[in-house]
Design a protein around this motif. Structure first.
Motif, PDB file in Angstrom:
ATOM      1  N   THR A   8       0.775  -1.253  -0.021  1.00 20.30           N
ATOM      2  CA  THR A   8       0.002   0.059   0.014  1.00 20.30           C
ATOM      3  C   THR A   8       0.662   1.136  -0.173  1.00 20.30           C
ATOM      4  OG1 THR A   8       0.071   0.320   2.354  1.00 20.30           O
ATOM      5  CG2 THR A   8      -1.644  -1.226   1.203  1.00 20.30           C
ATOM      6  N   PHE A   9       0.314   2.391  -0.564  1.00 22.59           N
ATOM      7  CA  PHE A   9       1.072   3.699  -0.461  1.00 22.59           C
ATOM      8  C   PHE A   9       1.177   4.142   1.070  1.00 22.59           C
ATOM      9  CE2 PHE A   9       0.976   8.083  -0.254  1.00 22.59           C
ATOM     10  CZ  PHE A   9       1.785   8.517  -1.332  1.00 22.59           C
ATOM     11  N   GLU A  10       0.652   3.672   1.909  1.00 21.21           N
ATOM     12  CA  GLU A  10       1.012   4.216   3.314  1.00 21.21           C
ATOM     13  C   GLU A  10       2.127   3.401   3.915  1.00 21.21           C
ATOM     14  OE1 GLU A  10       0.316   6.796   4.533  1.00 21.21           O
ATOM     15  OE2 GLU A  10      -0.864   7.535   3.060  1.00 21.21           O
ATOM     16  N   GLU A  11       2.263   2.212   3.417  1.00 26.00           N
ATOM     17  CA  GLU A  11       3.296   1.204   3.873  1.00 26.00           C
ATOM     18  C   GLU A  11       4.427   1.874   3.310  1.00 26.00           C
ATOM     19  OE1 GLU A  11       0.928  -3.124   4.411  1.00 26.00           O
ATOM     20  OE2 GLU A  11       1.826  -2.808   2.607  1.00 26.00           O
ATOM     21  N   ILE A  12       4.440   2.017   2.030  1.00 28.37           N
ATOM     22  CA  ILE A  12       5.839   2.457   1.405  1.00 28.37           C
ATOM     23  C   ILE A  12       5.935   3.804   2.175  1.00 28.37           C
ATOM     24  CG2 ILE A  12       6.678   3.332  -0.693  1.00 28.37           C
ATOM     25  CD1 ILE A  12       4.853   1.621  -2.154  1.00 28.37           C
ATOM     26  N   TRP A  13       5.119   4.622   2.210  1.00 32.72           N
ATOM     27  CA  TRP A  13       5.711   6.119   2.930  1.00 32.72           C
ATOM     28  C   TRP A  13       6.163   5.905   4.306  1.00 32.72           C
ATOM     29  CZ3 TRP A  13       7.031  10.573   2.290  1.00 32.72           C
ATOM     30  CH2 TRP A  13       6.876  11.484   3.229  1.00 32.72           C
ATOM     31  N   SER A  14       5.730   4.772   5.179  1.00 34.68           N
ATOM     32  CA  SER A  14       6.320   4.730   6.446  1.00 34.68           C
ATOM     33  C   SER A  14       7.807   4.235   6.134  1.00 34.68           C
ATOM     34  CB  SER A  14       5.597   3.576   7.156  1.00 34.68           C
ATOM     35  OG  SER A  14       6.258   3.183   8.345  1.00 34.68           O
ATOM     36  N   ASP A  15       8.286   3.262   5.180  1.00 31.03           N
ATOM     37  CA  ASP A  15       9.380   2.922   4.838  1.00 31.03           C
ATOM     38  C   ASP A  15      10.133   4.278   4.641  1.00 31.03           C
ATOM     39  OD1 ASP A  15       9.035   0.506   5.797  1.00 31.03           O
ATOM     40  OD2 ASP A  15       8.809  -0.464   3.690  1.00 31.03           O
ATOM     41  N   THR A  16       9.655   4.929   3.713  1.00 28.64           N
ATOM     42  CA  THR A  16      10.212   6.251   3.201  1.00 28.64           C
ATOM     43  C   THR A  16      10.626   7.047   4.287  1.00 28.64           C
ATOM     44  OG1 THR A  16       9.235   5.945   1.152  1.00 28.64           O
ATOM     45  CG2 THR A  16      10.331   7.989   1.638  1.00 28.64           C
ATOM     46  N   VAL A  17       9.856   7.326   5.236  1.00 28.43           N
ATOM     47  CA  VAL A  17      10.314   8.251   6.263  1.00 28.43           C
ATOM     48  C   VAL A  17      11.281   7.575   7.038  1.00 28.43           C
ATOM     49  CG1 VAL A  17       9.159   8.981   8.529  1.00 28.43           C
ATOM     50  CG2 VAL A  17       7.819   9.219   6.737  1.00 28.43           C
ATOM     51  N   GLN A  18      11.319   6.526   7.407  1.00 28.02           N
ATOM     52  CA  GLN A  18      12.538   5.949   8.027  1.00 28.02           C
ATOM     53  C   GLN A  18      13.986   6.019   7.316  1.00 28.02           C
ATOM     54  OE1 GLN A  18      12.414   4.758  11.211  1.00 28.02           O
ATOM     55  NE2 GLN A  18      14.740   4.061  11.156  1.00 28.02           N
ATOM     56  N   PHE A  19      13.709   5.643   5.891  1.00 32.06           N
ATOM     57  CA  PHE A  19      15.010   5.969   5.196  1.00 32.06           C
ATOM     58  C   PHE A  19      15.404   7.413   5.173  1.00 32.06           C
ATOM     59  CE2 PHE A  19      16.565   6.939   0.743  1.00 32.06           C
ATOM     60  CZ  PHE A  19      17.670   5.989   0.815  1.00 32.06           C
ATOM     61  N   PHE A  20      14.677   8.253   4.996  1.00 30.02           N
ATOM     62  CA  PHE A  20      15.254   9.765   4.761  1.00 30.02           C
ATOM     63  C   PHE A  20      15.637  10.191   6.189  1.00 30.02           C
ATOM     64  CE2 PHE A  20      13.547   9.695   0.502  1.00 30.02           C
ATOM     65  CZ  PHE A  20      14.762  10.022  -0.014  1.00 30.02           C
ATOM     66  N   ARG A  21      15.039   9.778   7.220  1.00 35.49           N
ATOM     67  CA  ARG A  21      15.359  10.303   8.678  1.00 35.49           C
ATOM     68  C   ARG A  21      16.739   9.947   8.664  1.00 35.49           C
ATOM     69  NH1 ARG A  21      10.231   8.206  12.159  1.00 35.49           N
ATOM     70  NH2 ARG A  21       9.165  10.322  12.020  1.00 35.49           N
ATOM     71  N   GLU A  22      17.353   8.972   8.310  1.00 38.83           N
ATOM     72  CA  GLU A  22      18.966   8.465   8.498  1.00 38.83           C
ATOM     73  C   GLU A  22      19.747   9.211   7.179  1.00 38.83           C
ATOM     74  OE1 GLU A  22      18.881   4.529   8.207  1.00 38.83           O
ATOM     75  OE2 GLU A  22      17.648   4.098  10.019  1.00 38.83           O
ATOM     76  N   ARG A  23      19.076   9.567   6.143  1.00 40.67           N
ATOM     77  CA  ARG A  23      19.965  10.027   4.952  1.00 40.67           C
ATOM     78  C   ARG A  23      19.788  11.596   4.958  1.00 40.67           C
ATOM     79  NH1 ARG A  23      20.486   6.818  -0.377  1.00 40.67           N
ATOM     80  NH2 ARG A  23      20.980   8.190  -1.928  1.00 40.67           N
ATOM     81  N   ASP A  24      18.495  12.077   4.924  1.00 41.98           N
ATOM     82  CA  ASP A  24      18.474  13.565   4.810  1.00 41.98           C
ATOM     83  C   ASP A  24      16.970  13.923   5.189  1.00 41.98           C
ATOM     84  OD1 ASP A  24      18.360  16.108   4.148  1.00 41.98           O
ATOM     85  OD2 ASP A  24      18.846  15.718   1.973  1.00 41.98           O
ATOM     86  N   PRO A  25      16.732  14.167   6.586  1.00 38.20           N
ATOM     87  CA  PRO A  25      15.523  14.570   7.136  1.00 38.20           C
ATOM     88  C   PRO A  25      14.932  15.576   6.624  1.00 38.20           C
ATOM     89  CG  PRO A  25      17.167  14.003   8.971  1.00 38.20           C
ATOM     90  CD  PRO A  25      17.868  14.279   7.635  1.00 38.20           C
ATOM     91  N   ARG A  26      15.399  16.515   5.843  1.00 37.25           N
ATOM     92  CA  ARG A  26      14.942  17.645   5.399  1.00 37.25           C
ATOM     93  C   ARG A  26      13.943  17.075   4.196  1.00 37.25           C
ATOM     94  NH1 ARG A  26      19.883  21.064   3.450  1.00 37.25           N
ATOM     95  NH2 ARG A  26      20.801  19.022   2.837  1.00 37.25           N
ATOM     96  N   MET A  27      14.380  16.079   3.411  1.00 39.08           N
ATOM     97  CA  MET A  27      13.237  15.587   2.548  1.00 39.08           C
ATOM     98  C   MET A  27      11.794  15.171   3.014  1.00 39.08           C
ATOM     99  SD  MET A  27      15.147  15.665  -0.327  1.00 39.08           S
ATOM    100  CE  MET A  27      14.416  14.210  -1.514  1.00 39.08           C
ATOM    101  N   ILE A  28      11.805  14.656   3.972  1.00 37.93           N
ATOM    102  CA  ILE A  28      10.692  14.217   4.920  1.00 37.93           C
ATOM    103  C   ILE A  28       9.785  15.585   5.333  1.00 37.93           C
ATOM    104  CG2 ILE A  28       9.600  13.228   6.872  1.00 37.93           C
ATOM    105  CD1 ILE A  28      10.685  11.347   4.791  1.00 37.93           C
ATOM    106  N   GLU A  29      10.487  16.601   5.608  1.00 36.71           N
ATOM    107  CA  GLU A  29      10.004  17.892   6.231  1.00 36.71           C
ATOM    108  C   GLU A  29       9.302  18.592   5.004  1.00 36.71           C
ATOM    109  OE1 GLU A  29      13.132  20.359   7.823  1.00 36.71           O
ATOM    110  OE2 GLU A  29      13.569  18.608   9.357  1.00 36.71           O
ATOM    111  N   ARG A  30      10.089  18.445   3.857  1.00 37.92           N
ATOM    112  CA  ARG A  30       9.411  19.161   2.770  1.00 37.92           C
ATOM    113  C   ARG A  30       8.049  18.292   2.233  1.00 37.92           C
ATOM    114  NH1 ARG A  30      13.373  18.835  -2.033  1.00 37.92           N
ATOM    115  NH2 ARG A  30      11.184  19.435  -3.144  1.00 37.92           N
ATOM    116  N   ALA A  31       8.293  16.977   2.160  1.00 37.75           N
ATOM    117  CA  ALA A  31       7.054  15.898   1.712  1.00 37.75           C
ATOM    118  C   ALA A  31       5.814  16.172   2.675  1.00 37.75           C
ATOM    119  CB  ALA A  31       7.725  14.492   1.566  1.00 37.75           C
TER     120      ALA A  31
END
Length: 542
Positions: free
Chosen positions: A416-439
């Motif tokens: 599901t879209f929301e399952e992927i979004w949850s993984d994406t948040v975790q990924f960018f928290r470690e890589r570049d948190p600003r990406m999540i803030e923008r999204a």
């Protein structure tokens, strides 16, 4: 090959005043003998007329008096080391003017870099898409395996994640990596200048020592102009103020170009503008000459060729157009040492020239940048294009029609879209948190990051051979892969298990030298039978 005596197909007079002298036993009249004479690359080869037929030989001697046979033509020795610019080899500590280009996600693997390095060729590790921790470990492993080089690491520009590029550049500075292959750049960045300037020093004789070499891979004149010029003054001043480079290094950086070498990237796999090499290479050589006249660098920037270099004839064409070196790419991905799966390598071994297409790129998805990928045996290109179409049409996932959303979640994402979004948040928290803030503030950006999840993982699925995801494999590939398969057909290289990266490179260079000698004879009027006009690999060279 057949063994038959042949006569010259066309001939317009001999070499005036010269004859050949020697034993008739060393004259090669048959096809196999002529091939061996042409492949004795370290020695000249002479075409002579004896008993009404043309023969080739590398033995005997020339004389200005009457000899044992009329001399028709001669082709000089063409050792593989003579192909390209020897300054390239001196700079990088290689034996040959060829390097294996980087392919992201370690497709251009540690094993590939080491295999090329041990064979006297430069290999560029595919660091793009990897975590800083994995890149750092790769640096340690490559430096342990090749303490004296040669090797290079890829530094890729990503406008949406500049922190990743900066961290990679800092790693290369810390470990004193001697060369980076800079790719996908539209402009000069702080990380690139930091790497370049931090490797500059003044020699005792007053000349500038360059310890950090840059090979810029590009296809646009406006970008080439930036790499042919010194580093931007404002970036040098900023780095000096931050203490990342010394005032002396900032001053020296104003006297050298940003790159030692520019790889002209024509119609390649991955990021490409699909430019024809025959038009692009001469254009950028002319630009280099223009800026060299302006800046008067002690050592002019060398211009090499990539994109389409997968056969001897392509390599020879590039060298004859003035390329200082050639770069292999797509063909390496099909080699044993590549970090791609057995399934992917099997697909690549079947590729024909039309089996490629363009698809949206994961790293610059929002900009509409596209990459060249394989369309045979995978649905990735079609599915990725659909995602980009939805991104350009709708401002949020919720605006996408329900049936489209369901189809994507069940057939493409398989989540599901929301399952992927949850993984994406975790990924960018470690890589570049600003990406999540923008999204979180922009639903359209959130949709883009989820779509990039699919685009990013699809290449990793291909690399590790993810079961059940074969139709989603993203395989970067240019039409040169089809050219290679055509050339390798019927030889031992037609089997994926026999494709070793150093051997493939040596076969391409050997064939280029062979063809150079054929062309030299043809320019003097000696045309050999058609079945000798193509170099065919007979067995491993490495």
């Amino acid at each position: 090959m057949t063994s038959q005596t042949f006569a010259p197909l066309a001939r317009t007079g001999g070499l005036k005043g010269l004859a050949w002298q020697g034993s008739q036993d060393v004259l090669k009249f048959d096809d196999n003998g002529c091939v061996q004479a042409l492949l004795a690359l370290e020695s000249p080869v002479w075409a002579v007329s004896a008993n009404g037929h043309t023969a080739l030989t590398g033995a005997g001697q020339l004389t200005v008096e009457s000899g044992d046979a009329d001399l028709l033509a001669l082709a000089p020795a063409v050792p593989l080391e003579s192909l390209g610019d020897p300054a390239f080899c001196t700079t990088y500590g290689t034996r040959y003017a060829l390097y294996g280009g980087a392919m992201a996600n370690a497709i251009a693997s540690l094993e590939m870099v080491v295999a090329l390095g041990k064979a006297g060729m430069l290999g560029s590790f595919g660091a793009a898409g990897l975590s800083p921790e994995r890149v750092e470990e790769a640096i340690r492993q490559v430096q342990a395996a090749l303490p004296d080089g040669p090797y290079a690491f890829n530094l890729i520009n990503n406008p949406f994640e500049p922190a990743m590029e900066l961290r990679a550049a800092e790693l290369y500075v810390r470990y004193d990596v001697p060369a980076v292959e800079a790719s996908a750049y539209l402009d000069i960045t702080p990380g690139l200048v930091h790497y370049r300037a931090s490797g500059l020093a003044r020699n005792a004789d007053g000349s500038i020592a360059i310890r950090h070499h840059i090979i810029a891979k590009l296809s646009r004149k406006e970008v080439a102009r930036r790499f042919l010029s010194p580093a931007p003054q404002e970036l040098l001043a900023k780095l000096a103020a931050e203490g990342k480079i010394s005032p002396t290094q900032a001053e020296l950086a104003r006297q050298v170009p940003m790159a030692d070498d520019i790889t002209v990237e024509a119609d390649s796999g991955g990021h490409t503008d699909n430019r024809p090499l025959v038009g692009l290479l001469p254009s950028l050589i002319a630009l280099r000459d223009e800026l060299q006249a302006q800046f008067q660098y002690p050592a002019p920037v060398r211009i090499g060729a990539a994109g389409g270099i997968s056969t001897p004839s392509a390599a020879l064409a590039a060298f004859m157009m003035g390329a200082a070196y050639v770069v292999t790419g797509s063909v390496n991905q099909a080699c044993v040492e590549a970090g791609s799966s057995a399934h992917t390598k099997a697909l690549l071994a079947q590729v024909e020239m039309p089996d490629v297409t363009m698809a949206p790129a994961a790293d610059m998805f929002e900009m509409g940048v596209r990459v060249q990928v394989l369309k045979r045996g995978t649905l990735f290109a079609m599915r990725a294009s659909k995602l980009y179409e939805l991104y350009t049409r709708y401002n949020a996932w919720e605006e996408v029609p329900a049936d489209e959303r369901k189809k994507l979640e069940t057939s493409v994402f398989k989540r599901t879209f929301e399952e992927i979004w949850s993984d994406t948040v975790q990924f960018f928290r470690e890589r570049d948190p600003r990406m999540i803030e923008r999204a979180e503030k922009d639903p359209r950006q959130k949709m883009a990051l989820v779509f990039r999840w699919y685009l990013g993982l699809s290449s990793r699925w291909s690399n590790r051979g993810e079961p059940g995801r074969e139709m989603d494999y993203q395989i970067w590939c240019g039409p040169s892969m089809g050219s290679f398969n055509d050339w390798a057909h019927g030889t031992y290289l037609s089997e994926p298990a026999n494709r070793h990266v150093a051997d493939v490179a040596l076969q391409i260079l050997t064939g280029a030298a062979y063809l150079a000698r054929l062309r030299a004879l043809a320019l003097q009027g000696v045309h050999l039978p058609a079945n000798l006009e193509q170099y065919r690999p007979q067995g491993p060279l490495a």
